[in-house]
Design an enzyme around this catalytic site. Structure first.
Site, PDB file in Angstrom:
ATOM      1  N   HIS A 141      49.471  37.865  83.779  1.00  0.00           N
ATOM      2  CA  HIS A 141      50.610  38.571  84.697  1.00  0.00           C
ATOM      3  C   HIS A 141      50.320  39.937  85.372  1.00  0.00           C
ATOM      4  CE1 HIS A 141      54.968  39.658  84.777  1.00  0.00           C
ATOM      5  NE2 HIS A 141      54.390  41.042  84.705  1.00  0.00           N
ATOM      6  N   GLU A 142      49.699  40.701  84.459  1.00  0.00           N
ATOM      7  CA  GLU A 142      49.231  42.147  85.322  1.00  0.00           C
ATOM      8  C   GLU A 142      48.275  41.686  86.602  1.00  0.00           C
ATOM      9  OE1 GLU A 142      50.878  44.210  84.752  1.00  0.00           O
ATOM     10  OE2 GLU A 142      51.703  43.783  82.743  1.00  0.00           O
ATOM     11  N   HIS A 171      50.345  41.068  89.637  1.00  0.00           N
ATOM     12  CA  HIS A 171      50.964  42.353  90.294  1.00  0.00           C
ATOM     13  C   HIS A 171      49.790  42.783  91.173  1.00  0.00           C
ATOM     14  CE1 HIS A 171      54.526  42.783  88.435  1.00  0.00           C
ATOM     15  NE2 HIS A 171      54.060  42.891  87.218  1.00  0.00           N
TER      16      HIS A 171
END
Length: 246
Positions: free
Chosen positions: A115-116, A119
């Site tokens: 998920h990170e 980003h």
């Protein structure tokens, strides 16, 4: 100033405080439950969150982005816990993971790391909602800090224009929450694709990692809903001021 009767009225508690409290507690419970469950399941590749993030970033051509452990010993998901330990810093181009994710080899660690990493890829590709959110950060911070002061001051002294100025400043925080939602949902969607494309998860692990990210996404939905409820309440109050003046 913050002891104004409006903060203790039945309407404020019924339409703002109680729903906000319910949403917040539900979101915290869901995230904690999903993360703890998935953190007990070792991933079949036996890779840590840091190793998974490295593989994902390298596959996207982002080998220049370092991955660092944070100092707090928490099971963090960006925005899902007060620590905010797991995050991508677009200003310094660094991906930072909490110890449980950085060194953990669980399915939960894979999901959060991916998920990170999503980003970081958004930043590299110039994802428009992320750019828009970053652009309003200074204004949203100022609005969140002074908006409520202007709002209550306007209500107390009966200056409708000042109260509306406070509402406008306060609304910047709601706008930030609104822009945050697609950024986070897109990062989670990217995460699941990245985990699959890099062969980091099998079919069973895919569903488990997705459950963690869905729970994390609900925290942003809950935050946005709470912000909208707050904003609508004050819009109604200030609108009523104009009616009383007439």
């Amino acid at each position: 100033m913050f002891f104004h009767p409006l903060f203790f009225s039945g309407g404020y508690w019924i339409y703002v405080m109680i729903p906000t409290l319910i949403l917040t507690l539900l979101a915290q419970w869901w995230v904690k439950s999903a993360f703890q469950k998935a953190s007990q399941i070792p991933n079949m590749q036996h890779v840590t969150g840091a190793q998974a993030a490295r593989r994902i970033l390298d596959s996207a051509g982002l080998n220049y982005i370092p991955i660092e452990p944070t100092g707090g010993a928490v099971n963090g998901i960006s925005g899902a816990t007060p620590s905010l330990d797991d995050h991508y810093d677009p200003s310094s181009k660094v991906l930072r993971l909490s110890p449980a994710v950085y060194g953990g080899a669980s399915v939960a660690a894979l999901g959060v790391a991916a998920h990170e990493s999503g980003h970081a890829i958004q930043d590299a590709q110039g994802y428009m909602p992320m750019r828009a959110r970053s652009a309003i950060v200074p204004a949203a911070n100022i609005g969140s800090n002074i908006g409520i002061f202007l709002l209550i001051a306007g209500i107390v002294v009966g200056l409708t224009q000042l109260a509306w100025l406070g509402v406008g400043a306060f609304a910047l925080g709601t706008l930030f929450a609104l822009l945050t939602l697609p950024v986070e949902l897109n990062a989670s969607s990217r995460a699941m694709q990245l985990l699959t494309n890099t062969g980091l998860v099998d079919r069973t692990e895919y569903g488990q990692a997705q459950a963690v990210l869905r729970a994390a996404a609900f925290t942003y939905v809950a935050g946005l809903a709470a912000s909208i409820l707050n904003l609508l309440y004050w819009v109604g109050i200030v609108s009523g001021m104009g009616g009383r003046r007439r």
